[in-house]
Design a protein around this motif. Sequence first.
Motif, PDB file in Angstrom:
ATOM      1  N   ALA A   1       0.810  -1.314  -0.050  1.00 20.24           N
ATOM      2  CA  ALA A   1      -0.073   0.013   0.001  1.00 20.24           C
ATOM      3  C   ALA A   1       0.788   1.246   0.018  1.00 20.24           C
ATOM      4  N   ALA A   2       2.184   1.053   0.513  1.00 16.45           N
ATOM      5  CA  ALA A   2       2.991   2.326   0.430  1.00 16.45           C
ATOM      6  C   ALA A   2       3.516   2.617  -0.952  1.00 16.45           C
ATOM      7  N   LEU A   3       3.316   1.896  -1.802  1.00 16.20           N
ATOM      8  CA  LEU A   3       3.904   2.027  -3.244  1.00 16.20           C
ATOM      9  C   LEU A   3       3.247   2.533  -4.227  1.00 16.20           C
ATOM     10  N   LYS A   4       1.946   3.022  -3.751  1.00 18.21           N
ATOM     11  CA  LYS A   4       0.963   3.647  -4.798  1.00 18.21           C
ATOM     12  C   LYS A   4       1.521   4.881  -5.459  1.00 18.21           C
ATOM     13  N   ASN A   5       2.561   5.458  -5.136  1.00 12.23           N
ATOM     14  CA  ASN A   5       3.195   6.679  -5.714  1.00 12.23           C
ATOM     15  C   ASN A   5       4.335   6.050  -6.578  1.00 12.23           C
ATOM     16  N   HIS A   6       4.519   4.955  -6.746  1.00 15.41           N
ATOM     17  CA  HIS A   6       5.734   4.553  -7.682  1.00 15.41           C
ATOM     18  C   HIS A   6       4.901   4.170  -8.989  1.00 15.41           C
ATOM     19  N   ARG A   7       5.852   3.954 -10.121  1.00 10.54           N
ATOM     20  CA  ARG A   7       5.573   3.993 -11.259  1.00 10.54           C
ATOM     21  C   ARG A   7       6.309   2.806 -12.090  1.00 10.54           C
ATOM     22  N   HIS A   8       5.515   2.219 -13.092  1.00 14.55           N
ATOM     23  CA  HIS A   8       6.101   1.028 -13.952  1.00 14.55           C
ATOM     24  C   HIS A   8       6.469   0.043 -13.154  1.00 14.55           C
TER      25      HIS A   8
END
Length: 623
Positions: free
Chosen positions: A217-224
Amino acid sequence: MKQLTPEAWTTIVKPGSRVFIGSGAAVPFALVESMLASVSSFHDVELTHIHTIGEMPWIAKRYDDTLRTNTFFLTPSIQKAVAAGRADYTPCPLSDVPSLFGGHLLPVDVALIQVSPPDADGYVSLGVSVDVVKSAVKAARTVVAQINPAMPRTGGDARIPMRRIHYTLEETRDLPTVDWAKPREAQLIAAQYAAQLVEDGSTIQAGLGNTPQIVLAALKNHRHLGIHTGLFSDPMRELIECGAVDNSRKRYHAGKVVCSHFIGSQKLYDFADQNEMFEMRPSDWVGDVARIGKNDHMVAIHGAYEVDLTGQVVRDSRGHRFYGGMGSTQDFIRGAARSKGGRPLIVLTSMSDDGKSSRIVSGFKPGSGVNTGRGDVHYVVTEYGIARLRGKSIRERVLNMVEVAHPDQREKLLRDAHKWGWIPKFYNVTPKGVAERTEAIESRKVSFKGREFTFRPLHPSDTRSLQQFFYSHTEETVNMRYGHHKDRMSDEAAYKLSSVDQSVDLAFALFEEKGQRQEIEAIGRFYQDPSGKSAEVAFMVGEKVRRLGMSKFLLGELAMVAQKRGLKTFWASVLKRNKPMAALFLKYGAEREAYFGEDSDEYTMSVDQLVKLLDKKASQSKK
């Protein structure tokens, strides 16, 4: 193929048979109930399975004389039965279970599975659980299937032909669902630290357990991001829906989510149904270390019950009691380690759920089994930070692990480490955090002219890095920092400089990531005067990163903490030839007092005025 009748069970299950029960959310409860109704005709039957969701009626005491369960994973429903000696636990990685079924160690006589209705080509889908079910179907003498229209159709290696099934029972039932537990604050903070270790474009995997799922849930601002995993869960679905996961940078099975089973909500099962993004594969395929390693920047996220000061991990036992199972942890930890740029993470809270015992320990309880050896552990993450263990000595590991332990446990852990000779006697400072920080975590990413660095407090475990930082400088740089010639920094001297009591003095550093290693590029610190109203400030910046604004940044961070502590004045003694540092102080309102006949000047500045000027400059730069 025949329709299942109650009378058929005496033909299907012979005395001494081994019966496999389908996994996870695909437990064929209609078949189990039908079988148990005929159990009086069975003799010495073994039931085997991995993780299952829901109640397990087959472990009721009334079946003890007829059935005995051998599980590869202990859910709460079966833990008591195993502890009482009424059921068995076989420790085995999920990737190895298919070879047990297909070989001669644990041959399967009967496989009870749950599938979708057949398609136009005469194939059914194993739906939400391919994992070890596919291998059980291949190995079994007799396959009995519950055909359930509620079972999603999934792609990849999930299909089996109807001709492989010997008996069927058609019954519609909703699949069991799982709601992940509400996260605790410590888990949320640990997840933020773990997220810092996941780069955009990474391929991720997370194990079963609340903490690894909270990290997702803490990775939602990551991409690709991409996914190659055993378990696919609702937090992973949400990463796809928010755009964090698109599998676009995967080099191995590009564009696809590779997984072996789904566990979660009905929304998850609907999402999986006929979704061409998913490529289902058995556990031995998904968990193959070489295949995992083909994914560049593979990040494996797993939990633990306890980790000791040297990096050993316990996750399936607490003393002589067994919990959970081996699962896929070891496969993905080693697979991620083989990946180019890969990172295997162990993420846990520093204290047990009830807050009574430390999960960072100097030694395990008698009977506890090590699931992951210290040589395989690269990162251990808690709500107090990141312990980077790969390539570290026992001495360095101890310091790093003490830092991520709960503050109330650190002094005892240091005492134990001294007792066993793991660290020198002069390593005697109990690490303390910076209480005045505004963010939940102590470290954060910052950029200077397009280059990314990690900003955080200096820790005792940075002793060796501080030595390397010192020896990287020219003689002139060292002279300007210390005001005199200095050609040596011993381990003890470096330890004293890195072991700052951050509740009194303060030392911040900027690190640049070099693979899995952090290199110090700049340090800013203050030493509080006995009056408690002023502090001496000092900076040291590497020659290769000058003129990026690091000293100004560190000065601002020091000033914000100093203001919260009630300090009124900063002062510094600066060599006259150190014109860049003198210019920085003067720019932010410092007053200079020249010393006649000496080669240095003293600068004093108001902390409150400094904070105001820095805030004003920051506001102007945003405009």
